[in-house]
Design a protein around this motif. Structure first.
Motif, short mmCIF file in Angstrom:
data_model
loop_
_atom_site.label_atom_id
_atom_site.label_comp_id
_atom_site.label_asym_id
_atom_site.label_seq_id
_atom_site.Cartn_x
_atom_site.Cartn_y
_atom_site.Cartn_z
N ALA A 1 -9.75 5.72 -9.61
CA ALA A 1 -9.12 4.71 -9.07
C ALA A 1 -7.85 5.06 -8.40
CB ALA A 1 -9.29 3.27 -9.74
N GLY A 2 -7.06 5.71 -9.43
CA GLY A 2 -5.73 6.04 -9.06
C GLY A 2 -5.66 7.09 -8.12
N LEU A 3 -6.49 8.07 -7.76
CA LEU A 3 -6.53 9.07 -6.99
C LEU A 3 -7.22 8.47 -5.57
CD1 LEU A 3 -7.45 12.30 -8.76
CD2 LEU A 3 -5.22 11.65 -7.92
N ILE A 4 -7.77 7.53 -5.45
CA ILE A 4 -8.14 6.87 -4.38
C ILE A 4 -6.95 6.06 -3.81
CG2 ILE A 4 -9.52 4.73 -3.57
CD1 ILE A 4 -12.00 5.76 -5.17
N LEU A 5 -6.37 5.50 -4.68
CA LEU A 5 -5.10 4.71 -4.10
C LEU A 5 -4.11 5.86 -3.71
CD1 LEU A 5 -4.22 2.12 -6.87
CD2 LEU A 5 -4.94 1.57 -4.36
N ARG A 6 -3.92 6.92 -4.31
CA ARG A 6 -2.83 7.94 -3.76
C ARG A 6 -3.21 8.53 -2.75
NH1 ARG A 6 1.85 9.24 -6.71
NH2 ARG A 6 1.24 11.25 -5.58
N TRP A 7 -4.48 8.82 -2.70
CA TRP A 7 -5.06 9.50 -1.26
C TRP A 7 -5.24 8.38 -0.04
CZ3 TRP A 7 -9.39 12.37 -4.37
CH2 TRP A 7 -8.76 13.29 -4.92
N ASP A 8 -5.14 7.11 -0.09
CA ASP A 8 -5.52 5.91 0.86
C ASP A 8 -6.86 6.43 1.24
OD1 ASP A 8 -3.00 4.52 1.06
OD2 ASP A 8 -1.99 6.00 2.17
N ALA A 9 -7.79 6.51 0.56
CA ALA A 9 -9.09 6.50 0.84
C ALA A 9 -9.70 5.29 0.46
CB ALA A 9 -9.74 7.68 -0.17
N VAL A 10 -9.40 4.29 1.61
CA VAL A 10 -9.78 3.08 1.60
C VAL A 10 -11.38 2.79 1.52
CG1 VAL A 10 -9.48 0.83 2.83
CG2 VAL A 10 -7.78 2.23 2.83
N LEU A 11 -11.97 3.74 2.32
CA LEU A 11 -13.55 3.54 2.27
C LEU A 11 -14.04 4.05 1.24
CD1 LEU A 11 -14.17 4.62 6.14
CD2 LEU A 11 -14.05 2.25 5.28
N ALA A 12 -13.42 4.60 0.08
CA ALA A 12 -14.22 5.26 -0.85
C ALA A 12 -13.95 4.09 -2.17
CB ALA A 12 -13.45 6.36 -1.45
#
Length: 144
Positions: free
Chosen positions: A91-102
């Motif tokens: 979850a944290g890396l999805i936020l950091r990478w701005d991977a909204v669709l992920a």
């Protein structure tokens, strides 16, 4: 192995952020801060749990027979702090990478980990430690 699943899901999230960036993001600085806190919290949970496994001299490897039922340290709060830590890192890396669709990868990851690892592990512990494991389940949540 759960780390392989985590790496695979992180790879999917990173690929989405890199090759399919969207015109919207999570909001810049706050998502970096929250993402960093989630990753740090996940790593901390994993380290605390690993230290309990080492202290109690039992296996940390899924699908192996545990020598002891750990009910101390971080295991007083969660029956699965390592898997919880993995989910926080994702979850944290999805936020950091701005991977909204992920974002849907997070509940899918939790579901896979629960079905492939947590339920079989709990069944083995239930057979081996019987009443002690039942009492532990009554006082400690699976995901906390």
């Amino acid at each position: 192995m759960p780390p392989v699943w985590l790496l695979a899901f992180l790879g999917l999230a990173w690929m989405q952020a890199t090759y399919l960036p969207m015109w919207f993001d999570f909001g810049g600085a706050w998502s970096d801060l929250v993402g960093g806190l989630l990753v740090g919290g996940g790593v901390l949970l994993i380290v605390l749990a690993a230290s309990e496994f080492r202290r109690h001299r039992t296996t940390i490897v899924p699908h192996q027979e545990a020598e002891r039922l750990i009910q101390s340290g971080i295991f007083t709060r969660s029956r699965n702090p390592i898997y919880l830590g993995d989910a926080l890192i994702l979850a944290g890396l999805i936020l950091r990478w701005d991977a909204v669709l992920a974002l849907p990868l997070i509940p899918i990851f939790v579901w896979i980990i629960e079905k492939r690892f947590i339920i079989p592990e709990e069944n083995r512990l239930r057979r081996k430690f019987r009443m002690d494991f039942a009492k532990y389940c009554d006082k400690t949540r699976r995901w906390a």
